[in-house]
Design a protein around this motif. Structure first.
Motif, PDB file in Angstrom:
ATOM      1  N   VAL A 158     -81.278   3.501  72.476  1.00 55.49           N
ATOM      2  CA  VAL A 158     -79.899   3.477  71.979  1.00 55.49           C
ATOM      3  C   VAL A 158     -79.784   2.388  70.922  1.00 55.49           C
ATOM      4  O   VAL A 158     -80.177   1.242  71.156  1.00 55.49           O
ATOM      5  CB  VAL A 158     -78.907   3.226  73.127  1.00 55.49           C
ATOM      6  N   GLU A 159     -79.241   2.739  69.778  1.00 55.63           N
ATOM      7  CA  GLU A 159     -79.084   1.759  68.711  1.00 55.63           C
ATOM      8  C   GLU A 159     -78.059   0.695  69.104  1.00 55.63           C
ATOM      9  O   GLU A 159     -76.964   1.003  69.562  1.00 55.63           O
ATOM     10  CB  GLU A 159     -78.644   2.455  67.412  1.00 55.63           C
ATOM     11  N   GLY A 160     -78.472  -0.553  68.946  1.00 52.98           N
ATOM     12  CA  GLY A 160     -77.568  -1.651  69.222  1.00 52.98           C
ATOM     13  C   GLY A 160     -77.313  -1.915  70.690  1.00 52.98           C
ATOM     14  O   GLY A 160     -76.343  -2.594  71.045  1.00 52.98           O
ATOM     15  N   GLY A 161     -78.155  -1.348  71.577  1.00 54.22           N
ATOM     16  CA  GLY A 161     -77.952  -1.580  73.002  1.00 54.22           C
ATOM     17  C   GLY A 161     -79.220  -1.343  73.799  1.00 54.22           C
ATOM     18  O   GLY A 161     -80.273  -1.048  73.232  1.00 54.22           O
ATOM     19  N   ASP A 162     -79.098  -1.454  75.105  1.00 53.97           N
ATOM     20  CA  ASP A 162     -80.227  -1.221  75.996  1.00 53.97           C
ATOM     21  C   ASP A 162     -80.196   0.213  76.508  1.00 53.97           C
ATOM     22  O   ASP A 162     -79.145   0.844  76.582  1.00 53.97           O
ATOM     23  CB  ASP A 162     -80.177  -2.189  77.190  1.00 53.97           C
ATOM     24  N   GLY A 163     -81.375   0.705  76.893  1.00 56.96           N
ATOM     25  CA  GLY A 163     -81.453   2.037  77.469  1.00 56.96           C
ATOM     26  C   GLY A 163     -81.855   3.101  76.462  1.00 56.96           C
ATOM     27  O   GLY A 163     -82.100   2.820  75.272  1.00 56.96           O
ATOM     28  N   TYR A 164     -81.884   4.331  76.958  1.00 57.67           N
ATOM     29  CA  TYR A 164     -82.350   5.466  76.162  1.00 57.67           C
ATOM     30  C   TYR A 164     -81.372   6.630  76.269  1.00 57.67           C
ATOM     31  O   TYR A 164     -80.652   6.770  77.265  1.00 57.67           O
ATOM     32  CB  TYR A 164     -83.712   5.953  76.668  1.00 57.67           C
ATOM     33  N   GLN A 165     -81.396   7.467  75.235  1.00 59.32           N
ATOM     34  CA  GLN A 165     -80.716   8.758  75.289  1.00 59.32           C
ATOM     35  C   GLN A 165     -81.774   9.848  75.292  1.00 59.32           C
ATOM     36  O   GLN A 165     -82.798   9.751  74.603  1.00 59.32           O
ATOM     37  CB  GLN A 165     -79.783   8.947  74.095  1.00 59.32           C
ATOM     38  N   LEU A 166     -81.535  10.903  76.081  1.00 58.05           N
ATOM     39  CA  LEU A 166     -82.420  12.061  76.124  1.00 58.05           C
ATOM     40  C   LEU A 166     -81.762  13.171  75.311  1.00 58.05           C
ATOM     41  O   LEU A 166     -80.775  13.772  75.751  1.00 58.05           O
ATOM     42  CB  LEU A 166     -82.648  12.515  77.573  1.00 58.05           C
ATOM     43  N   THR A 167     -82.301  13.418  74.135  1.00 64.72           N
ATOM     44  CA  THR A 167     -81.689  14.324  73.164  1.00 64.72           C
ATOM     45  C   THR A 167     -82.465  15.626  73.096  1.00 64.72           C
ATOM     46  O   THR A 167     -83.702  15.629  73.064  1.00 64.72           O
ATOM     47  CB  THR A 167     -81.674  13.668  71.770  1.00 64.72           C
ATOM     48  N   THR A 168     -81.752  16.739  73.047  1.00 65.59           N
ATOM     49  CA  THR A 168     -82.408  18.041  72.963  1.00 65.59           C
ATOM     50  C   THR A 168     -82.956  18.281  71.561  1.00 65.59           C
ATOM     51  O   THR A 168     -82.385  17.822  70.565  1.00 65.59           O
ATOM     52  CB  THR A 168     -81.434  19.179  73.301  1.00 65.59           C
ATOM     53  N   VAL A 169     -84.078  18.994  71.507  1.00 67.77           N
ATOM     54  CA  VAL A 169     -84.577  19.486  70.218  1.00 67.77           C
ATOM     55  C   VAL A 169     -83.746  20.691  69.790  1.00 67.77           C
ATOM     56  O   VAL A 169     -83.509  20.908  68.603  1.00 67.77           O
ATOM     57  CB  VAL A 169     -86.075  19.827  70.331  1.00 67.77           C
ATOM     58  N   ALA A 170     -83.297  21.470  70.773  1.00 66.61           N
ATOM     59  CA  ALA A 170     -82.425  22.612  70.494  1.00 66.61           C
ATOM     60  C   ALA A 170     -81.101  22.119  69.906  1.00 66.61           C
ATOM     61  O   ALA A 170     -80.549  21.097  70.336  1.00 66.61           O
ATOM     62  CB  ALA A 170     -82.172  23.397  71.776  1.00 66.61           C
ATOM     63  N   LEU A 171     -80.596  22.852  68.924  1.00 64.21           N
ATOM     64  CA  LEU A 171     -79.351  22.476  68.253  1.00 64.21           C
ATOM     65  C   LEU A 171     -78.232  23.456  68.595  1.00 64.21           C
ATOM     66  O   LEU A 171     -78.466  24.660  68.738  1.00 64.21           O
ATOM     67  CB  LEU A 171     -79.552  22.442  66.738  1.00 64.21           C
ATOM     68  N   THR A 172     -77.030  22.932  68.699  1.00 65.23           N
ATOM     69  CA  THR A 172     -75.838  23.755  68.881  1.00 65.23           C
ATOM     70  C   THR A 172     -74.896  23.439  67.727  1.00 65.23           C
ATOM     71  O   THR A 172     -74.480  22.281  67.571  1.00 65.23           O
ATOM     72  CB  THR A 172     -75.148  23.453  70.225  1.00 65.23           C
ATOM     73  N   ASP A 173     -74.600  24.458  66.919  1.00 66.57           N
ATOM     74  CA  ASP A 173     -73.809  24.249  65.696  1.00 66.57           C
ATOM     75  C   ASP A 173     -74.438  23.162  64.825  1.00 66.57           C
ATOM     76  O   ASP A 173     -73.735  22.331  64.216  1.00 66.57           O
ATOM     77  CB  ASP A 173     -72.360  23.877  66.048  1.00 66.57           C
ATOM     78  N   GLY A 174     -75.759  23.164  64.774  1.00 67.16           N
ATOM     79  CA  GLY A 174     -76.475  22.231  63.918  1.00 67.16           C
ATOM     80  C   GLY A 174     -76.639  20.837  64.482  1.00 67.16           C
ATOM     81  O   GLY A 174     -77.198  19.964  63.815  1.00 67.16           O
ATOM     82  N   GLU A 175     -76.173  20.591  65.704  1.00 65.20           N
ATOM     83  CA  GLU A 175     -76.245  19.264  66.302  1.00 65.20           C
ATOM     84  C   GLU A 175     -76.998  19.313  67.629  1.00 65.20           C
ATOM     85  O   GLU A 175     -76.894  20.282  68.383  1.00 65.20           O
ATOM     86  CB  GLU A 175     -74.837  18.708  66.544  1.00 65.20           C
TER      87      GLU A 175
END
Length: 205
Positions: free
Chosen positions: A115-132
């Protein structure tokens, strides 16, 4: 005296003929063919032994995994549960465990980044929904789900702790620890990470 001179002349001619025969092309050909055969054995010998570069190339992926590169957001990973199933987005926009990530209707790979500017992690999908992409969300009293990525959302910020090996991790946040329900085989939340069902394995895809 004349008889002796006539006898010596043929003998001298015979000696010259033998000397010329020793310098004939056939003799040269034999030496060139033997010379050309020796480099073949010299060039094939090194292929039987691995070079230092080959050895380094095969050892680097393990060292990279141990160094935590699977958690720096630069690699796509598959997340395997202790039961041999894989964490994957669903077509409905949720998250589930599937038998074969390659056969999933949407890409089952994730990017685990700090996570930018903090501790920990985000688990982000490779799959996109509406481009995100979407992010794994673990909130109090709710089933694991996906939501629009927001690094300020505490339910999307996880601690990813390594276990017995660098690829084995436990994924948790304030709501609890991500795990597999022993009866249904679906995702659930445990209050702590003591259960083996909360062990996940990361593999670069």
């Amino acid at each position: 005296m004349r008889t002796t001179s006539r006898a010596l002349l043929p003998i001298s001619l015979l000696g010259v003929a033998l000397a010329l025969a020793g310098c004939s092309p056939a003799a040269d050909g034999d030496s060139s063919s033997s010379a050309s055969s020796s480099p073949t054995s010299e060039t094939t010998a090194p292929t039987s032994e691995p070079t230092e570069e080959d050895t380094a190339a095969t050892s680097e992926p393990t060292e990279d995994a141990a160094g935590g590169t699977l958690l720096d957001g630069s690699q796509e990973v598959e997340i395997e549960s202790y039961a041999g199933t894989y964490l994957a987005p669903t077509v409905e926009g949720g998250v589930a465990l599937v038998e074969d990530p390659a056969a999933n209707d949407v890409p089952a790979q994730w990017i685990i980044g700090p996570v930018e500017g903090g501790d920990g992690y985000q688990l982000t999908t490779v799959a996109l929904t509406d481009g995100e992409p979407s992010c794994l969300t673990l909130a109090d009293g709710a089933d694991p789900s996906l939501g629009s990525c927001d690094p300020a959302d505490a339910s999307q910020v996880f601690s990813v702790a390594t276990l017995d090996s660098p690829e084995q991790v436990s994924i948790s946040n304030e709501a609890g620890t991500l795990a597999v329900d022993a009866e249904s085989g679906s995702l659930t939340v445990h209050p702590d990470g003591a259960e083996v069902s909360s062990t996940f394995t990361l593999a670069a895809s």
